[in-house]
Design a protein around this motif. Structure first.
Motif, PDB file in Angstrom:
ATOM      1  N   UNK A 268       0.822  -1.204   0.000  1.00 10.33           N
ATOM      2  CA  UNK A 268       0.000   0.000   0.000  1.00 10.33           C
ATOM      3  C   UNK A 268       0.858   1.256   0.000  1.00 10.33           C
ATOM      4  N   UNK A 269       2.172   1.081  -0.134  1.00 12.05           N
ATOM      5  CA  UNK A 269       3.061   2.233  -0.222  1.00 12.05           C
ATOM      6  C   UNK A 269       3.652   2.668   1.107  1.00 12.05           C
ATOM      7  N   UNK A 270       3.438   1.889   2.153  1.00 12.65           N
ATOM      8  CA  UNK A 270       3.989   2.245   3.465  1.00 12.65           C
ATOM      9  C   UNK A 270       5.404   1.703   3.623  1.00 12.65           C
ATOM     10  N   UNK A 271       6.171   2.409   4.419  1.00  9.25           N
ATOM     11  CA  UNK A 271       7.453   1.832   4.830  1.00  9.25           C
ATOM     12  C   UNK A 271       7.156   1.012   6.086  1.00  9.25           C
ATOM     13  N   UNK A 272       7.534  -0.253   6.053  1.00  6.20           N
ATOM     14  CA  UNK A 272       7.161  -1.143   7.147  1.00  6.20           C
ATOM     15  C   UNK A 272       8.412  -1.587   7.912  1.00  6.20           C
ATOM     16  N   UNK A 273       8.390  -1.341   9.195  1.00  4.68           N
ATOM     17  CA  UNK A 273       9.490  -1.811  10.035  1.00  4.68           C
ATOM     18  C   UNK A 273       8.941  -2.967  10.855  1.00  4.68           C
ATOM     19  N   UNK A 274       9.404  -4.162  10.505  1.00  4.64           N
ATOM     20  CA  UNK A 274       8.836  -5.374  11.106  1.00  4.64           C
ATOM     21  C   UNK A 274       9.711  -5.836  12.271  1.00  4.64           C
ATOM     22  N   UNK A 275       9.149  -5.818  13.459  1.00  4.70           N
ATOM     23  CA  UNK A 275       9.923  -6.204  14.649  1.00  4.70           C
ATOM     24  C   UNK A 275       9.835  -7.699  14.945  1.00  4.70           C
ATOM     25  N   UNK A 276       9.106  -8.431  14.121  1.00  3.52           N
ATOM     26  CA  UNK A 276       9.051  -9.884  14.307  1.00  3.52           C
ATOM     27  C   UNK A 276       8.005 -10.292  15.328  1.00  3.52           C
ATOM     28  N   UNK A 277       8.319 -11.360  16.064  1.00  2.42           N
ATOM     29  CA  UNK A 277       7.360 -11.908  17.033  1.00  2.42           C
ATOM     30  C   UNK A 277       7.843 -11.642  18.455  1.00  2.42           C
ATOM     31  N   UNK A 278       6.951 -11.900  19.401  1.00  5.72           N
ATOM     32  CA  UNK A 278       7.324 -11.803  20.813  1.00  5.72           C
ATOM     33  C   UNK A 278       7.951 -10.438  21.121  1.00  5.72           C
ATOM     34  N   UNK A 279       7.293  -9.385  20.658  1.00  5.82           N
ATOM     35  CA  UNK A 279       7.869  -8.045  20.775  1.00  5.82           C
ATOM     36  C   UNK A 279       7.418  -7.395  22.087  1.00  5.82           C
ATOM     37  N   UNK A 280       8.366  -7.057  22.968  1.00  4.10           N
ATOM     38  CA  UNK A 280       7.984  -6.435  24.237  1.00  4.10           C
ATOM     39  C   UNK A 280       7.471  -5.004  24.018  1.00  4.10           C
ATOM     40  N   UNK A 281       6.595  -4.525  24.895  1.00  3.39           N
ATOM     41  CA  UNK A 281       6.039  -3.176  24.754  1.00  3.39           C
ATOM     42  C   UNK A 281       7.115  -2.114  24.560  1.00  3.39           C
ATOM     43  N   UNK A 282       8.180  -2.192  25.351  1.00  2.00           N
ATOM     44  CA  UNK A 282       9.235  -1.155  25.280  1.00  2.00           C
ATOM     45  C   UNK A 282       9.834  -1.084  23.885  1.00  2.00           C
ATOM     46  N   UNK A 283       9.899  -2.242  23.239  1.00  2.00           N
ATOM     47  CA  UNK A 283      10.515  -2.282  21.920  1.00  2.00           C
ATOM     48  C   UNK A 283       9.646  -1.511  20.908  1.00  2.00           C
ATOM     49  N   UNK A 284       8.328  -1.728  20.976  1.00  2.00           N
ATOM     50  CA  UNK A 284       7.410  -0.981  20.096  1.00  2.00           C
ATOM     51  C   UNK A 284       7.631   0.517  20.297  1.00  2.00           C
ATOM     52  N   UNK A 285       7.688   0.929  21.555  1.00  2.00           N
ATOM     53  CA  UNK A 285       7.795   2.357  21.870  1.00  2.00           C
ATOM     54  C   UNK A 285       9.128   2.904  21.360  1.00  2.00           C
ATOM     55  N   UNK A 286      10.171   2.168  21.660  1.00  2.72           N
ATOM     56  CA  UNK A 286      11.528   2.620  21.313  1.00  2.72           C
ATOM     57  C   UNK A 286      11.669   2.793  19.792  1.00  2.72           C
ATOM     58  N   UNK A 287      11.259   1.757  19.056  1.00  5.45           N
ATOM     59  CA  UNK A 287      11.470   1.820  17.602  1.00  5.45           C
ATOM     60  C   UNK A 287      10.532   2.843  16.962  1.00  5.45           C
ATOM     61  N   UNK A 288       9.309   2.932  17.460  1.00  2.91           N
ATOM     62  CA  UNK A 288       8.369   3.910  16.887  1.00  2.91           C
ATOM     63  C   UNK A 288       8.946   5.318  17.018  1.00  2.91           C
ATOM     64  N   UNK A 289       9.584   5.592  18.143  1.00  2.00           N
ATOM     65  CA  UNK A 289      10.167   6.925  18.349  1.00  2.00           C
ATOM     66  C   UNK A 289      11.388   7.125  17.474  1.00  2.00           C
ATOM     67  N   UNK A 290      12.239   6.120  17.536  1.00  2.00           N
ATOM     68  CA  UNK A 290      13.507   6.188  16.812  1.00  2.00           C
ATOM     69  C   UNK A 290      13.274   6.390  15.305  1.00  2.00           C
ATOM     70  N   UNK A 291      12.277   5.691  14.771  1.00  2.00           N
ATOM     71  CA  UNK A 291      12.038   5.750  13.324  1.00  2.00           C
ATOM     72  C   UNK A 291      10.989   6.806  12.968  1.00  2.00           C
TER      73      UNK A 291
END
Ligand code: B1M
Lengths: 475, 212
Positions: free
Chosen positions: B117-140
């Motif tokens: 759909x034209x999005x840039x997708x950053x795939x963190x895989x499976x078993x992703x801890x909450x902090x990781x979602x937050x960290x990468x969302x900010x970083x990217x």
């Protein structure tokens, strides 16, 4: 009523429903897995790693809840055994996965599938040998490949895991007896079976690998499914209930739309599953279709099976649709959403059960259960609400409570069924690793009771067969 | 040099033919076709059609998987050029299967559809801890977070993750969408997610709506 009387009453209720008839009450048969730990005061780690605690937890639930049938241990995979064999595809609580969870099956990444895309011919030629020679060394961290230097740890892993399997399986008899004598509860299923296509996806090629193979080499995949059929059916038949009362468990994973497209279902999944189910029925065994996910697209195909030969279990599919399409031939079970049992309110659980009972259970032939196995998120209060409601509301009038106890197969005419009987015999017979005929060539001329020598060789050889096929199917 | 016929790119993505998709892309790029044109005029519409067919039961997971692979084969060639040209994606999504959950077939399909759909997708895989979602969302600097869960036991990880965004004070910088077999709109509302999609194809219009 004493426990044995209770057992007999529940057995009759359960068998009557399995026969798609009307019992005195709706049988309750919840597939409780890690729920048992939560209820009995154990941890998920305890029930996964110590099967005696898992047995105890199941007994405590069966004792306290008015359930007609349960599985003797639905936290089925004993991680003590998987560790002994060094199985890579299980996470052991407290080692690979948090100690707060049960055992966890872990699928390898696509490029590390346990069977490669160019290995079909070897699998087809002799599935049992392939499992020992190629598959087992790959799935195990301990067991070495034939041709590699033997190691102490490899020998140990084989001996320990095989003996652990024996210990575990032998413990089921007494556990089933405990359920009967201490709780009056029936053991709900006996035996294990999986569809050839599912086994290829689950334990050999992986789902993505198999999907690509279906695009690139569909005929080879079909030949592999066909080669697996007699061996898998053999496992089903040899582990089934000898009394022919309770069904063989068929765990249906990924053979449905949308995992496959309708054409693939018609060309691969169904033609290699249906004859096995008919083979079981020819032998008087019913099969429980534990249809994980949604199988709504395939109900018309299932309806072509002989009457009563299966019971159809609904997970996320539409149980009302299943009832319309299948009720004239088979009993149904399940259909109560796990999300509701975990996160809903007791009154919502009661309301949902009422709806299912009203629409699906009116004429009997329905067994109450959740859609999927119940882990430790299932609310105790909600499961109690389900049980109490079903006992109050799920009562039929006028059902006979005596007379001969009929099994699902009683009265069925199977004389026209072909099953697997018209298929060419595989090169190595199912249930055999090293055929007696081959062994005989290595032996000096025999004397005395030659039949005894053959029989004992074959019986012990069969244990080697049980080990590898059980690893594949059950663990 | 004449402009090559690019319809075969659309067709190859639609039919899941990775080899052709790659070959046509290679030819087109060497003939000087704008990378963005390939994406926007051929690949996005092709994946849109794949999604449409999936929604109306003409396509199933195998077709989706094959089309996604064909798209990826072409994108591998295009992506570095896009990055160099500074072209902006439709949005940036951080996606993953939540903590405790190892199911990724559905999540991968969602990721592929969003990419298509034209999005840039950053795939963190499976078993992703909450902090990781937050960290990468900010970083990217992502504007969307997509979570998948297949187990009733791991659904609560979605709530925990949303709470982690709140605790980090960045909840209003992202839209959060969730999905997976046991998830419902009601659950999404209950835990304060911004949206729920039932299917992978449905994730794309949802993302567009949320990020509009
Ligand atoms: C962000 O926005 C969005 C929007 C849309 C989104 C979205 C996000 N995410 C998904 N979508 C949507 O898009 C997709 C396409 O439209 C859809 O995605 P889905 O992911 O829903 O659908 C996929 C395309 C296909 N669906 C799937 O892939 C799931 C299929 C089934 C068979 C399944 C599989 C394959 C697996 N399993 Co698992 N497994 C089952 C499933 C039963 C079934 N047949 O459904 C289920 C989910 N498993 C279950 C269980 C119990 C387990 N599993 C486990 C393991 C596995 C495998 C590893 C074997 C394998 C996963 C392999 C992998 N790489 O993903 C274990 C847990 C592992 C873990 N910690 O996660 C284990 C605990 C078993 C064990 N004891 O080992 C059951 C859950 C029961 C419950 N109470 O919730 C289960 C329902 C089976 C059952 N009936 O008992 C939509 O939901």
């Amino acid at each position: 009523m004493n426990t044995e009387e209770l057992y007999q009453q529940r057995l009759r209720r359960y068998l009557t429903a399995l026969r798609n008839e009307r019992p005195d009450k709706i049988p309750i048969r919840p597939f409780v897995a890690e729920f048992t730990a939560k209820y009995a005061g154990f941890t998920c780690q305890q029930v996964a790693h110590d099967f005696n605690l898992a047995f105890e937890a199941a007994v405590r639930c069966a004792r306290d809840f008015d359930w007609d049938a349960v599985v003797p241990n639905m936290v089925y995979v004993w991680t003590g055994l998987t560790q002994a064999a060094g199985l890579r595809y299980y996470g052991i609580p407290g080692i690979h996965v948090p100690h707060t969870t049960g055992f966890n099956y872990i699928e390898p990444p696509e490029e590390e599938a346990f069977m490669r895309e160019d290995e079909y011919d070897a699998l087809i030629a002799d599935p049992t040998a392939f499992l020992y020679e190629v598959w087992l060394p790959r799935v195990s961290t301990e067991i070495v490949k034939p041709g590699q230097p033997a190691t102490y740890r490899s020998h140990l892993a084989l001996v320990k895991s095989a003996m652990a399997m024996m210990v575990y399986f032998n413990a089921f008899g007494p556990q089933i007896q405990r359920l009967r004598t201490e709780c009056g509860t029936v053991s709900a299923i006996a035996g294990i079976f999986k569809a050839p296509f599912d086994i290829l996806a689950d334990k050999l090629r992986g789902y993505v690998g198999l999907t690509l193979d279906m695009a690139r080499q569909p005929d080879t995949v079909l030949r592999a499914c066909e080669a697996l059929m007699p061996h898998l059916a053999h496992v089903g038949l040899t582990t089934a209930d000898p009394a022919k009362q309770v069904p063989i468990g068929l765990w249906m994973h990924r053979g449905c739309v949308p995992f496959v497209n309708p054409a693939q279902f018609r060309s691969h999944y169904w033609p290699t599953l249906k004859p096995c189910i008919e083979e079981f029925w020819r032998h008087g065994h019913q099969t429980m279709f534990y249809a994980e996910g949604k199988w709504d697209a395939h109900l018309d195909d299932f309806a072509t099976l002989p009457e009563r030969s299966i019971i159809f279990h609904v997970d996320q599919g539409d149980i009302f649709l299943a009832h319309r399409k299948l009720h004239h031939k088979f009993a149904l079970s399940g259909g109560i959403p796990n999300v509701l049992l975990s996160y809903g309110q007791p009154e919502e659980v009661r309301a949902y059960c009422k709806k299912v009972i009203d629409e699906v259970a009116r004429e009997g032939g329905y067994i109450l259960d959740a859609g999927a196995i119940m882990q430790d998120d299932t609310s105790i209060e909600n499961l109690r609400a389900l049980t109490d409601f079903a006992r109050e509301y799920g009562v039929y009038s006028g059902a006979p409570t005596d007379g001969p106890l009929l099994r699902p197969c009683d009265g069925a005419d199977v004389s026209e069924l072909v099953g697997l009987s018209d298929r060419p015999a595989p090169r190595v017979r199912p249930g055999v690793c090293l055929p007696w005929e081959a062994k005989l060539k290595e032996l000096p001329p025999l004397s005395g009771d030659v039949d005894l020598l053959r029989r004992v060789w074959e019986n012990v050889d069969a244990l080697g067969n049980t080990y590898i096929w059980q690893l594949l199917l059950s663990f | 040099m004449s402009t090559p016929d690019l319809q075969p790119l659309y067709d190859a993505v639609l039919s899941g033919d990775a080899k052709t998709a790659r070959a046509v892309t290679e030819q087109a790029l060497s003939a000087g076709v704008e990378p963005l044109k390939l994406v926007q005029e051929y690949m996005v519409p092709a994946m849109g059609e794949v999604g449409r067919r999936f929604e109306c039961n003409e396509y199933f997971v195998p077709e989706l998987l094959l089309s996604a692979r064909a798209m990826k084969a072409a994108l591998e060639l295009i992506r570095p050029l896009l990055a160099a040209s500074g072209a902006q994606p439709a949005g940036r999504v951080v996606i993953g299967t939540v903590k405790g959950d190892l199911h990724d077939i559905g999540k991968n399909l969602v990721a592929a559809m969003l990419e298509g759909g034209g999005y840039e997708v950053i795939d963190l895989g499976v078993n992703v801890p909450p902090e990781k979602f937050v960290e990468v969302a900010q970083e990217k600097n992502a504007n969307l977070v997509a979570m998948s869960a297949l187990l009733t036991t791991t659904m609560p990880s979605m709530r925990t993750t949303i709470e982690a965004f709140k605790a980090a004070g960045v909840r209003n910088r992202v839209k959060i969408m969730i999905g997976g077999a046991p998830i419902t709109q009601r659950y999404a509302d209950e835990i304060g997610a911004d949206g729920y999609a039932e299917t992978a194809a449905g994730a794309v219009p949802l993302a567009r709506k949320l990020a509009a």
